[in-house]
Design a protein around this motif. Sequence first.
Motif, mmCIF file in Angstrom:
data_model
loop_
_atom_site.group_PDB
_atom_site.id
_atom_site.type_symbol
_atom_site.label_atom_id
_atom_site.label_comp_id
_atom_site.label_asym_id
_atom_site.label_seq_id
_atom_site.Cartn_x
_atom_site.Cartn_y
_atom_site.Cartn_z
ATOM 1 N N PRO A 130 1.034 -1.020 -0.013
ATOM 2 C CA PRO A 130 0.012 0.074 0.071
ATOM 3 C C PRO A 130 0.810 1.279 0.055
ATOM 4 C CG PRO A 130 -0.754 -1.651 1.556
ATOM 5 C CD PRO A 130 0.520 -2.050 1.378
ATOM 6 N N SER A 131 0.515 2.210 -0.703
ATOM 7 C CA SER A 131 1.132 3.513 -0.860
ATOM 8 C C SER A 131 0.982 4.278 0.501
ATOM 9 C CB SER A 131 0.670 4.494 -1.781
ATOM 10 O OG SER A 131 -0.709 4.687 -1.782
ATOM 11 N N GLU A 132 0.043 4.061 1.285
ATOM 12 C CA GLU A 132 -0.126 4.764 2.662
ATOM 13 C C GLU A 132 0.195 3.699 3.648
ATOM 14 O OE1 GLU A 132 -3.804 6.544 5.173
ATOM 15 O OE2 GLU A 132 -3.976 6.661 3.047
ATOM 16 N N ILE A 133 1.288 4.147 4.635
ATOM 17 C CA ILE A 133 1.720 3.354 5.743
ATOM 18 C C ILE A 133 0.715 3.490 6.690
ATOM 19 C CG2 ILE A 133 3.724 3.179 7.327
ATOM 20 C CD1 ILE A 133 5.590 4.350 4.721
ATOM 21 N N MET A 134 0.332 2.237 7.114
ATOM 22 C CA MET A 134 -0.541 2.168 8.424
ATOM 23 C C MET A 134 0.052 2.388 9.591
ATOM 24 S SD MET A 134 -3.305 -0.641 7.245
ATOM 25 C CE MET A 134 -4.450 -0.361 8.727
ATOM 26 N N THR A 135 -0.310 3.087 10.642
ATOM 27 C CA THR A 135 0.325 3.488 11.885
ATOM 28 C C THR A 135 0.279 2.561 12.825
ATOM 29 O OG1 THR A 135 -1.852 4.508 12.811
ATOM 30 C CG2 THR A 135 -0.482 6.201 11.684
ATOM 31 N N GLN B 138 -3.266 2.229 13.910
ATOM 32 C CA GLN B 138 -4.255 1.567 13.155
ATOM 33 C C GLN B 138 -4.077 0.233 12.725
ATOM 34 O OE1 GLN B 138 -2.825 4.182 9.677
ATOM 35 N NE2 GLN B 138 -4.946 5.324 9.508
ATOM 36 N N ASP C 116 7.961 4.313 10.603
ATOM 37 C CA ASP C 116 7.023 5.362 10.495
ATOM 38 C C ASP C 116 6.786 6.346 11.859
ATOM 39 O OD1 ASP C 116 5.058 7.153 9.121
ATOM 40 O OD2 ASP C 116 3.754 6.512 10.371
ATOM 41 N N HIS D 291 9.228 5.600 2.583
ATOM 42 C CA HIS D 291 8.864 6.444 3.894
ATOM 43 C C HIS D 291 9.575 7.962 3.305
ATOM 44 C CE1 HIS D 291 8.271 3.480 6.888
ATOM 45 N NE2 HIS D 291 8.919 2.813 6.315
#
Length: 357
Positions: free
Chosen positions: A101-106, A109, A146, A167
């Motif tokens: 995924p292009s969005e890194i989950m925290t 999350q 992250d 990142h």
Amino acid sequence: MAKIDAFFKLMLEQGASDLHMVSGQQPVLRIRGDMERVQYNVLDNDELRGMLYEITPEDKIKIFEETGDVDFGYEIPGMARFRANLFLQKYGIGAVFRLIPSEIMTIEQLGLPPICKKFAMLSKGLVLVTGPTGSGKSTTLAAIIDYANKNRKDHIITVEDPIEFVHKSQGCIVNHREIGTHTKSFAAALRGALREDPDIILVGEMRDLETIQLALEAAATGHLVFGTLHTTNAPKTVDRIIDVFPSHQQAQIRTTLSESLKGVIAQNLFKRVDKKGRCAALEILVCTYAVGALIRESKTHQIPSAMQTGKKYGMQTLDDAIMELLLKKWISPEDAYDKAIDKQKFVQFLKEPPPEF
């Protein structure tokens, strides 16, 4: 737009984690752990080779034609990144693509325990994330990196084959290096990293003795090192690292590891039964003084007992994590039993206990 991009778009629409494209078969998606065929023609070897070569870097094609398999990263801007593996098989060329995924989950999350934030803020030492292939190790590590990136002011170097999560530099400067593209090997990159003023080093995979030895040296000389191993639980992770070394070095490595190892996160992915999706059961080992003594004295078989008594430090066994998911009714008793270490604890939840019980 490459012809194969339509399949990647379908992956995203269907929520698939992997795409399998093999000569002589229809394309297949892995959706929530299950393989599902795509309604498409059976793939012809020459047609598939053309599709794959369209997105494969030239230097990687050369390696593939010499060796029969190769890894690389592929990105569709604004959509996602994919980790690709090309290979030869009986009926021709094949490929597997893993969605990154292009969005890194925290950390929040992903529902990871608070100890993961402590691991991200350590000044030095070795932290390992382990588990079977496809258990979400890269996703967990990405969330920890992250957190460090947002909350520290340091230099992070990642060494991967290929680069997975990207990142953007925030509080930290982040440099990504890819094996084969930016450096020859994990060992070469680690040797170089020690001269590049790093604070945090991420080693995508600790595959061999030289890489493990250099990672231990980096951790022992004041760097925070994150890495992954294909082991199923924390005690086996410790044993695996020690067993890689020749017998005459093992006593010294036990001492080094007892001082450098700060934590192990061993994880397993489960299919959820309460809703669509998957969840992870995490075993957490925090290397306290007592755990360090067990490693040094070659008593790794006693680590599970130390984890049971070390809950105040954030430790938990894999079986306790699985039991928690089972009692929440997130996972099935059969799946829990199958992946548990002490299966006796889970027999009572099965409708039909296996013959051995």
